[in-house]
Scaffold this motif. Sequence first.
Motif, PDB file in Angstrom:
ATOM      1  N   LYS A 151     -77.585 -35.656 -15.632  1.00 47.64           N
ATOM      2  CA  LYS A 151     -76.596 -35.546 -14.556  1.00 47.64           C
ATOM      3  C   LYS A 151     -76.068 -34.121 -14.438  1.00 47.64           C
ATOM      4  N   ALA A 152     -75.887 -33.476 -15.580  1.00 55.56           N
ATOM      5  CA  ALA A 152     -75.332 -32.116 -15.579  1.00 55.56           C
ATOM      6  C   ALA A 152     -76.283 -31.103 -14.952  1.00 55.56           C
ATOM      7  N   ILE A 153     -77.601 -31.361 -15.045  1.00 55.64           N
ATOM      8  CA  ILE A 153     -78.563 -30.395 -14.494  1.00 55.64           C
ATOM      9  C   ILE A 153     -79.175 -30.882 -13.182  1.00 55.64           C
ATOM     10  N   GLY A 154     -78.591 -31.926 -12.610  1.00 51.22           N
ATOM     11  CA  GLY A 154     -78.997 -32.378 -11.289  1.00 51.22           C
ATOM     12  C   GLY A 154     -80.205 -33.273 -11.225  1.00 51.22           C
ATOM     13  N   LEU A 155     -80.539 -33.943 -12.335  1.00 53.23           N
ATOM     14  CA  LEU A 155     -81.648 -34.892 -12.355  1.00 53.23           C
ATOM     15  C   LEU A 155     -81.120 -36.321 -12.276  1.00 53.23           C
ATOM     16  N   PRO A 156     -81.925 -37.257 -11.811  1.00 55.54           N
ATOM     17  CA  PRO A 156     -81.515 -38.669 -11.874  1.00 55.54           C
ATOM     18  C   PRO A 156     -81.254 -39.074 -13.323  1.00 55.54           C
ATOM     19  N   ALA A 157     -80.223 -39.852 -13.543  1.00 55.48           N
ATOM     20  CA  ALA A 157     -79.850 -40.250 -14.911  1.00 55.48           C
ATOM     21  C   ALA A 157     -80.732 -41.401 -15.374  1.00 55.48           C
ATOM     22  N   ARG A 158     -81.906 -41.063 -15.934  1.00 55.47           N
ATOM     23  CA  ARG A 158     -82.867 -42.074 -16.385  1.00 55.47           C
ATOM     24  C   ARG A 158     -82.947 -42.180 -17.903  1.00 55.47           C
ATOM     25  N   GLY A 159     -82.420 -41.172 -18.605  1.00 52.66           N
ATOM     26  CA  GLY A 159     -82.518 -41.189 -20.070  1.00 52.66           C
ATOM     27  C   GLY A 159     -83.890 -40.830 -20.568  1.00 52.66           C
ATOM     28  N   ARG A 160     -84.626 -40.015 -19.802  1.00 53.68           N
ATOM     29  CA  ARG A 160     -85.993 -39.650 -20.177  1.00 53.68           C
ATOM     30  C   ARG A 160     -86.008 -38.366 -20.994  1.00 53.68           C
TER      31      ARG A 160
ATOM     32  N   ASP B  54     -85.245 -38.196 -35.445  1.00 51.43           N
ATOM     33  CA  ASP B  54     -86.467 -38.810 -35.957  1.00 51.43           C
ATOM     34  C   ASP B  54     -87.588 -38.855 -34.917  1.00 51.43           C
ATOM     35  N   GLY B  55     -87.304 -38.337 -33.722  1.00 53.08           N
ATOM     36  CA  GLY B  55     -88.315 -38.354 -32.679  1.00 53.08           C
ATOM     37  C   GLY B  55     -88.440 -39.673 -31.958  1.00 53.08           C
ATOM     38  N   MET B  56     -87.666 -40.675 -32.376  1.00 57.48           N
ATOM     39  CA  MET B  56     -87.673 -41.990 -31.728  1.00 57.48           C
ATOM     40  C   MET B  56     -86.535 -42.034 -30.724  1.00 57.48           C
ATOM     41  N   VAL B  57     -86.855 -42.232 -29.465  1.00 58.73           N
ATOM     42  CA  VAL B  57     -85.842 -42.199 -28.421  1.00 58.73           C
ATOM     43  C   VAL B  57     -85.239 -43.584 -28.253  1.00 58.73           C
ATOM     44  N   GLY B  58     -84.123 -43.815 -28.951  1.00 56.72           N
ATOM     45  CA  GLY B  58     -83.423 -45.090 -28.868  1.00 56.72           C
ATOM     46  C   GLY B  58     -82.275 -45.043 -27.878  1.00 56.72           C
ATOM     47  N   ALA B  59     -81.434 -46.076 -27.909  1.00 60.52           N
ATOM     48  CA  ALA B  59     -80.364 -46.210 -26.931  1.00 60.52           C
ATOM     49  C   ALA B  59     -79.388 -45.039 -26.968  1.00 60.52           C
ATOM     50  N   LYS B  60     -79.007 -44.597 -28.164  1.00 59.07           N
ATOM     51  CA  LYS B  60     -78.050 -43.503 -28.262  1.00 59.07           C
ATOM     52  C   LYS B  60     -78.624 -42.207 -27.675  1.00 59.07           C
TER      53      LYS B  60
END
Length: 401
Positions: free
Chosen positions: A379-388, A363-369
């Motif tokens: 993490k898999a691509i070497g970025l800080p795990a921020r959920g962005r 839906d384009g809404m970035v929620g918790a899941k």
Amino acid sequence: MSKFIKTTIISAGAAVALAFSVLPAAAQDYRGCLAQLRSEAASKGVSGRTFDRAMRGVEPDLTIFDLMNNQPEFKTPVWDYLGSLVDEERVSDGKSAMRQWAKAIASAESRYGVDRYAIVGVWGVESNFGKNLGKRPLLQSLSTLACYKNRRQSYFKGEFMATLRIIERGDIDPSRLTGSWAGAFGQTQFMPSTFLRLAVDLDGDGRRDIVDSVPDALGSTANFLKKAGWVQGLPWGYEVRLPRGFDTSLAGRKKKRAVSSWASMGVTRVDGRSLSGNYQAGIIIPAGINGPAFLVTKNFDAVYSYNASESYGLAIALLGDRLRGLPGIQAAWPTDDPPLSRAERRELQSLLNARGFNVGEPDGMVGAKTREAIKEIEKAIGLPARGRAGYKVLDALRRAR
């Protein structure tokens, strides 16, 4: 138990612990608090019958306390915030809405002297032109915030009382009073006390209804902006180019000076044209000196007052400009990971689902899941795990198909 489920339980538990560890001294439980509120409501003209009917079966919603501490306009990088609110999809939807409601928009503009694109900009940012009104019952949200101690408890108690007065007056059916966790509701998301002060009956049916009447919502928003100091004929501002070595201490929405003064310092429009106009303006640099800069006037302040956030104010102003046919922001944001539009966010969610993350309907809404799934990709691509939800994560998922 999955990592996401554990995180959710911990988060929810923290909210409950927070709420119940700070019960107001005057009421040791929610029902006791409601009894006090009922008595206070009576002194404000709300009958006991109205209170009892409205609050029958209502229970507190303690998840609100997590939402209170994570407001996107204050937590999200400005480029992500604007990227999700001012995209081609919303511009297209806005143009369609303006054609459909041309008469009501023209009436609101002429009656209150507020630019139509600012009015429609608020409508688009606040509810996506009436598509996203919010689903949380106002009385549940506001009674929770009124009964459990928080930094704005007194304010929310006032908004709870205002909601009851709306019901008592009969402007809006209680079942239609749903909105955000903080109590904003309707097509242009008024707080209840703001509704009581500034809502208008633009469609002439004898009721002020910003939920189901688009004309009333647009007229009420125009009235709000007028009372907030909107000056007819004055631009909200525009993007500018700062000279090399610009003194950033001069920047700030409140640090206004004559446009000619900025011009004498070497500030130009973003396309290099000279500044012009006989009015006061400030300069804001929402992402710092290396990002886009904007000259802003009193009319930007009027829009800002709607939600006290510069990112929010820019979203409304820039959406209005796009609806007017002007280009978007020209200068680049200071990031190597560009923001995603809503269409790109939906694509990202679809790709996450395809990899087994189960983030729900795209839906384009970035929620918790979605954020938890993104962290795994980061993490898999070497970025800080921020959920962005940024381009690097989307690009990695595209290449992994």
